[in-house]
Scaffold this active site. Sequence first.
Site, PDB file in Angstrom:
ATOM      1  N   ASP A   1       0.775  -1.199  -0.024  1.00 12.44           N
ATOM      2  CA  ASP A   1       0.066  -0.132  -0.129  1.00 12.44           C
ATOM      3  C   ASP A   1       0.955   1.294  -0.105  1.00 12.44           C
ATOM      4  O   ASP A   1       0.500   2.184  -0.289  1.00 12.44           O
ATOM      5  CB  ASP A   1      -0.986   0.002   1.210  1.00 12.44           C
ATOM      6  CG  ASP A   1      -1.678  -1.146   1.364  1.00 12.44           C
ATOM      7  OD1 ASP A   1      -1.818  -1.820   0.481  1.00 12.44           O
ATOM      8  OD2 ASP A   1      -2.430  -1.137   2.324  1.00 12.44           O
TER       9      ASP A   1
ATOM     10  N   ASP B   1      -2.791   5.051  -2.793  1.00 11.76           N
ATOM     11  CA  ASP B   1      -1.883   3.907  -2.277  1.00 11.76           C
ATOM     12  C   ASP B   1      -1.423   3.251  -3.786  1.00 11.76           C
ATOM     13  O   ASP B   1      -2.193   3.105  -4.725  1.00 11.76           O
ATOM     14  CB  ASP B   1      -2.931   3.036  -1.444  1.00 11.76           C
ATOM     15  CG  ASP B   1      -3.185   3.491  -0.139  1.00 11.76           C
ATOM     16  OD1 ASP B   1      -2.849   4.687   0.058  1.00 11.76           O
ATOM     17  OD2 ASP B   1      -3.824   2.833   0.447  1.00 11.76           O
TER      18      ASP B   1
ATOM     19  N   HIS C   1      -8.094  -0.255  -3.341  1.00  7.98           N
ATOM     20  CA  HIS C   1      -7.057  -1.345  -4.059  1.00  7.98           C
ATOM     21  C   HIS C   1      -7.546  -2.173  -4.956  1.00  7.98           C
ATOM     22  O   HIS C   1      -8.531  -2.751  -4.824  1.00  7.98           O
ATOM     23  CB  HIS C   1      -6.477  -1.983  -2.787  1.00  7.98           C
ATOM     24  CG  HIS C   1      -5.776  -1.109  -1.790  1.00  7.98           C
ATOM     25  ND1 HIS C   1      -5.612  -1.786  -0.513  1.00  7.98           N
ATOM     26  CD2 HIS C   1      -5.510  -0.042  -1.865  1.00  7.98           C
ATOM     27  CE1 HIS C   1      -5.038  -0.599   0.266  1.00  7.98           C
ATOM     28  NE2 HIS C   1      -4.883   0.426  -0.502  1.00  7.98           N
TER      29      HIS C   1
ATOM     30  N   ASP D   1      -5.987  -5.017  -6.204  1.00  7.19           N
ATOM     31  CA  ASP D   1      -5.322  -6.222  -6.088  1.00  7.19           C
ATOM     32  C   ASP D   1      -6.454  -7.365  -5.476  1.00  7.19           C
ATOM     33  O   ASP D   1      -5.933  -8.560  -5.103  1.00  7.19           O
ATOM     34  CB  ASP D   1      -3.919  -6.463  -5.478  1.00  7.19           C
ATOM     35  CG  ASP D   1      -3.985  -5.815  -4.022  1.00  7.19           C
ATOM     36  OD1 ASP D   1      -5.000  -5.127  -3.726  1.00  7.19           O
ATOM     37  OD2 ASP D   1      -2.817  -5.776  -3.331  1.00  7.19           O
TER      38      ASP D   1
ATOM     39  N   CYS E   1      -0.723  -7.845  -0.708  1.00  3.41           N
ATOM     40  CA  CYS E   1      -0.616  -6.819   0.048  1.00  3.41           C
ATOM     41  C   CYS E   1       0.731  -7.028   1.157  1.00  3.41           C
ATOM     42  O   CYS E   1       1.014  -5.846   1.390  1.00  3.41           O
ATOM     43  CB  CYS E   1      -1.696  -6.865   1.021  1.00  3.41           C
ATOM     44  SG  CYS E   1      -3.458  -6.406   0.001  1.00  3.41           S
TER      45      CYS E   1
END
Length: 372
Positions: free
Chosen positions: A128, A206, A255, A257, A357
């Site tokens: 991040d 991020d 995010h 991902d 992450c």
Amino acid sequence: MTCGNDTAVNTAPAAADLAAASPVCSYTEWDPLEEVVVGIVDEACFPPWHVALPPVLPANQHETFRDNAGEPFPPERVAAARRELDEFVRVLEAEGVTVRRPEPVPQNTPYSTPDWSSTGMYAAMPRDALLVVGDEIIECPMAWRSRYYETLAYRPLLKAYFHGGARWTAGPKPELTDAQFDQKWTDDGDHDPPNLVVTEFEPTFDAADFTRCGRDIIAQKSNVTNEFGIEWLRRHLGDEYRVHTFEFRDTHPMHIDATIVPMAPGKLLINPERVPVVPALFRGWDVLEAPAPILPDSHPLYMTSKWINMNILMLDEDRVIVERQDEPMIQALKNFGFTPILCNFRNFNSFGGSFHCATLDVRRRGSLQSYF
Ligand code: ABU
């Protein structure tokens, strides 16, 4: 382009040349992984309550976060996650990957700016806070006040990488005043595009809202990443890269991902709920719809949806780290042509992430290429 010299596009340099040029070098999510940073859960604390949290925390966690603001996460949960991180490190090392760790930093020490004060959260998710593009490592201008100083835990590593020849930069440090957040944000559920709590006051992003495919970098706007932040990165990286902003069907984005995961050239993993239409850029790629997550409802997830099962880590174009108990994902990835390597990680998942992450790929063997 290779790290540290001007070798022509599509020329794969020898690994030894890359290592000699820069200790940081990574262009994709799938080139052979040589060195990685793995996060830590030491000192992990609930962040102070703030308007930026409700848009992304699971609804059943709001009360817990309000009640425990600034307090340590339950020690038994931290201990269980730490054991899994240690297992993850052993798995990576057994696969030939060099692993580095951040320094524990007290997260409950108050800090302030002229406008606000906060305490920290953790150094569990290097993905991040830091973005590696080629030989450059970028400290991200993160939108959460509780993450304002998150990169301090990585400073010893950043300094060492810089001394070794890497480029080290930081996005403009945002003020994170009230103007940065929609103070009237409400959860109206079905809004398309979704209401985002972060405004365009200053650039914020991020790193986990970006996924790297060589010259093409896929981005999404989210509750922590604004258009201003994406534009800052686009201009900062310059003409060698194409930064594409895609919108997905995610009512509470934070995010990319657990939404869209490029696994290898021509192989894409997607979240079937969030990606109803695969972006045209990936035309011709084989697409795998992630199998439904199997985490039981009783398993605490403080900061993520169950789709964290998609948050895999590629070791190269074949080997992929997957949660040990996630049989449907293991089988699906085998059928898709990959070799799953298993690791327990459910207790770490509780803290809001999984293998992608929890890592920052510092060096992958490869060169800057176009895959589209
Ligand atoms: N980086 C974690 C993403 C979690 C989610 O989108 O559900």
